[in-house]
Motif scaffolding. Structure first.
Motif, PDB file in Angstrom:
ATOM      1  N   VAL A 223       0.849  -1.192   0.000  1.00 28.19           N
ATOM      2  CA  VAL A 223       0.000   0.000   0.000  1.00 28.19           C
ATOM      3  C   VAL A 223       0.884   1.241   0.000  1.00 28.19           C
ATOM      4  CG1 VAL A 223      -1.733   1.317   1.265  1.00 28.19           C
ATOM      5  CG2 VAL A 223      -1.835  -1.194   1.247  1.00 28.19           C
ATOM      6  N   ILE A 224       0.659   2.121  -0.971  1.00 31.34           N
ATOM      7  CA  ILE A 224       1.344   3.418  -1.006  1.00 31.34           C
ATOM      8  C   ILE A 224       0.392   4.463  -0.450  1.00 31.34           C
ATOM      9  CG2 ILE A 224       2.394   5.187  -2.472  1.00 31.34           C
ATOM     10  CD1 ILE A 224       3.089   2.954  -4.471  1.00 31.34           C
ATOM     11  N   ASP A 225       0.794   5.090   0.633  1.00 33.59           N
ATOM     12  CA  ASP A 225      -0.053   6.061   1.329  1.00 33.59           C
ATOM     13  C   ASP A 225       0.576   7.454   1.187  1.00 33.59           C
ATOM     14  OD1 ASP A 225      -1.618   7.544   3.021  1.00 33.59           O
ATOM     15  OD2 ASP A 225      -1.371   6.247   4.777  1.00 33.59           O
ATOM     16  N   ARG A 226      -0.132   8.329   0.493  1.00 38.98           N
ATOM     17  CA  ARG A 226       0.357   9.699   0.306  1.00 38.98           C
ATOM     18  C   ARG A 226      -0.375  10.702   1.198  1.00 38.98           C
ATOM     19  NH1 ARG A 226       3.371   9.238  -4.452  1.00 38.98           N
ATOM     20  NH2 ARG A 226       2.770   7.467  -5.765  1.00 38.98           N
ATOM     21  N   LYS A 227      -1.244  10.214   2.060  1.00 38.41           N
ATOM     22  CA  LYS A 227      -2.058  11.097   2.894  1.00 38.41           C
ATOM     23  C   LYS A 227      -1.327  11.411   4.201  1.00 38.41           C
ATOM     24  CE  LYS A 227      -6.384   9.390   0.915  1.00 38.41           C
ATOM     25  NZ  LYS A 227      -7.681   8.723   1.180  1.00 38.41           N
ATOM     26  N   LEU A 228      -0.278  12.233   4.075  1.00 43.10           N
ATOM     27  CA  LEU A 228       0.548  12.593   5.224  1.00 43.10           C
ATOM     28  C   LEU A 228       0.474  14.087   5.529  1.00 43.10           C
ATOM     29  CD1 LEU A 228       3.766  10.569   4.278  1.00 43.10           C
ATOM     30  CD2 LEU A 228       1.714   9.748   5.410  1.00 43.10           C
ATOM     31  N   SER A 229      -0.571  14.745   5.015  1.00 37.63           N
ATOM     32  CA  SER A 229      -0.629  16.209   5.103  1.00 37.63           C
ATOM     33  C   SER A 229      -0.714  16.701   6.548  1.00 37.63           C
ATOM     34  CB  SER A 229      -1.814  16.749   4.299  1.00 37.63           C
ATOM     35  OG  SER A 229      -3.036  16.202   4.765  1.00 37.63           O
ATOM     36  N   ASP A 230      -1.309  15.898   7.453  1.00 31.21           N
ATOM     37  CA  ASP A 230      -1.377  16.357   8.840  1.00 31.21           C
ATOM     38  C   ASP A 230       0.014  16.465   9.453  1.00 31.21           C
ATOM     39  OD1 ASP A 230      -1.082  13.599   8.731  1.00 31.21           O
ATOM     40  OD2 ASP A 230      -2.480  13.183  10.377  1.00 31.21           O
ATOM     41  N   ILE A 231       0.881  15.521   9.130  1.00 32.51           N
ATOM     42  CA  ILE A 231       2.268  15.567   9.604  1.00 32.51           C
ATOM     43  C   ILE A 231       3.009  16.727   8.953  1.00 32.51           C
ATOM     44  CG2 ILE A 231       4.482  14.351   9.607  1.00 32.51           C
ATOM     45  CD1 ILE A 231       2.867  11.719   9.691  1.00 32.51           C
ATOM     46  N   HIS A 232       2.887  16.849   7.641  1.00 26.13           N
ATOM     47  CA  HIS A 232       3.650  17.862   6.916  1.00 26.13           C
ATOM     48  C   HIS A 232       3.176  19.279   7.229  1.00 26.13           C
ATOM     49  CE1 HIS A 232       4.527  14.413   3.910  1.00 26.13           C
ATOM     50  NE2 HIS A 232       5.378  14.416   4.914  1.00 26.13           N
ATOM     51  N   LEU A 245       6.633  25.618   2.548  1.00 22.06           N
ATOM     52  CA  LEU A 245       5.850  25.409   1.339  1.00 22.06           C
ATOM     53  C   LEU A 245       6.383  24.221   0.551  1.00 22.06           C
ATOM     54  CD1 LEU A 245       3.552  26.441  -0.464  1.00 22.06           C
ATOM     55  CD2 LEU A 245       5.209  27.995  -1.548  1.00 22.06           C
ATOM     56  N   ASP A 246       7.706  24.100   0.481  1.00 20.17           N
ATOM     57  CA  ASP A 246       8.320  22.980  -0.218  1.00 20.17           C
ATOM     58  C   ASP A 246       7.948  21.657   0.447  1.00 20.17           C
ATOM     59  OD1 ASP A 246      10.070  22.018  -2.323  1.00 20.17           O
ATOM     60  OD2 ASP A 246      11.504  21.523  -0.755  1.00 20.17           O
ATOM     61  N   ARG A 247       7.916  21.646   1.778  1.00 28.08           N
ATOM     62  CA  ARG A 247       7.522  20.434   2.495  1.00 28.08           C
ATOM     63  C   ARG A 247       6.103  19.991   2.097  1.00 28.08           C
ATOM     64  NH1 ARG A 247       9.770  17.829   6.799  1.00 28.08           N
ATOM     65  NH2 ARG A 247      11.561  18.519   5.572  1.00 28.08           N
ATOM     66  N   MET A 248       5.227  20.949   1.879  1.00 20.70           N
ATOM     67  CA  MET A 248       3.843  20.623   1.555  1.00 20.70           C
ATOM     68  C   MET A 248       3.663  20.100   0.132  1.00 20.70           C
ATOM     69  SD  MET A 248       2.207  21.013   4.320  1.00 20.70           S
ATOM     70  CE  MET A 248       0.571  20.749   3.639  1.00 20.70           C
ATOM     71  N   VAL A 249       4.561  20.485  -0.786  1.00 15.24           N
ATOM     72  CA  VAL A 249       4.383  20.079  -2.187  1.00 15.24           C
ATOM     73  C   VAL A 249       5.306  18.935  -2.592  1.00 15.24           C
ATOM     74  CG1 VAL A 249       3.602  22.393  -2.824  1.00 15.24           C
ATOM     75  CG2 VAL A 249       6.020  21.777  -3.128  1.00 15.24           C
ATOM     76  N   GLN A 250       6.234  18.550  -1.733  1.00 18.99           N
ATOM     77  CA  GLN A 250       7.127  17.442  -2.058  1.00 18.99           C
ATOM     78  C   GLN A 250       6.363  16.124  -2.195  1.00 18.99           C
ATOM     79  OE1 GLN A 250       9.836  17.686   1.240  1.00 18.99           O
ATOM     80  NE2 GLN A 250      11.405  18.755   0.062  1.00 18.99           N
ATOM     81  N   GLU A 251       6.924  15.203  -2.970  1.00 23.31           N
ATOM     82  CA  GLU A 251       6.339  13.877  -3.143  1.00 23.31           C
ATOM     83  C   GLU A 251       6.842  12.964  -2.016  1.00 23.31           C
ATOM     84  OE1 GLU A 251       6.492  10.095  -6.230  1.00 23.31           O
ATOM     85  OE2 GLU A 251       7.025  12.076  -6.982  1.00 23.31           O
TER      86      GLU A 251
END
Length: 261
Positions: A223-232, A245-251
């Motif tokens: 499973v690839i989970d990209r839903k880490l926005s709360d941490i970032h 801002l870079d942290r928020m848009v990084q892959e």
């Protein structure tokens, strides 16, 4: 550091770099945790993929100063933290003693741990995979360490992919000095760049490429989970504007994979 020694390998260089970073490692946002919001985000991620610890055994590879080790301990895992930097381990042990956390720490190479086969229910690592010299061999090692049904949780990112914000940062750097609050010196930045050029993922490291190697090692239910926005988001709020801002848009991503029963 004696690079003239023919026996001094890229693995030695990686170990020595992180040993030299140990003193200031916890000063960086994204390494240590500086808010309860970020802590809760990490705990949600761990429990989402690994569940509650309930006394199960977890191996935190390249544990550094034990940030992830403590998160695992907090949700009930019996934790072993492994790192091959003595300087990192010294800080990890001191932190655990201060917090009264019963975490076992051992020195070792994440690509060749020398731990017994099928001895762990879970394996975790954060920002380790991009430093691996031989990920296929490392993933095979991790597969062997897990009990049947055990899971590996990788947290990393495609750091070699330059974002539009990073390009803007480079432009800004031409007209402004480096942020004085950054604990990483220009010399250390250069050392890290030279290491990046010589590891397996020397360029980009998309999540699917990591997942494919895990599958080749025998893992299933990847499973690839990209839903880490709360941490970032919690991290970005404590960074200078462009860096945040870079942290928020990084892959960035988490990958969870299971060893078949």
């Amino acid at each position: 550091m004696t690079t003239a020694n023919s026996n001094y390998s890229i693995r030695d260089e990686i170990r020595d770099y992180w040993s030299d970073r140990a003193e200031t490692f916890d000063q960086s946002v994204g390494h240590e945790i500086f808010s309860e919001a970020e802590r809760q985000g990490w705990q949600r991620l761990i429990k989402k993929h690994l569940g509650e610890g309930d006394g199960r055994s977890a191996l935190d590879l390249a544990c550094g100063t034990a940030v992830i080790s403590h998160l695992l301990h907090d949700v009930g895992f019996s934790v072993t933290g492994l790192d091959w930097s003595d300087a990192m381990l010294a800080r990890a042990r001191a932190k655990a003693q201060t917090r009264g956390a019963d975490i076992r720490f051992i020195a070792g190479d994440a690509e060749n741990t020398l731990e017994p086969p099928e001895s762990y229910d879970a394996i975790t690592n954060r920002h380790l995979v991009w430093t691996l010299v031989d990920p296929p061999a490392a993933f095979g090692e991790w597969f062997s360490l897990l009990k049947p049904g055990g899971k590996v949780l990788i947290v990393d990112g495609n750091m070699g992919k330059e974002t539009w914000v990073k390009s803007l940062q480079k432009l800004w750097a031409r007209v402004a000095s480096k942020q004085a609050s950054d604990p990483v010196s220009p010399d250390m930045v250069m050392r890290l760049q030279k290491i990046r050029e010589r590891v397996y993922f020397s360029g980009e490291m998309p999540a699917q490429a990591v997942a494919d190697l895990l599958a080749q090692a025998g893992f299933e239910n990847i499973v690839i989970d990209r839903k880490l926005s709360d941490i970032h988001w919690a991290q970005a709020r404590r960074m200078p504007f462009l860096r945040g801002l870079d942290r928020m848009v990084q892959e960035r991503f988490a990958i969870c994979a299971t060893k078949p029963d």
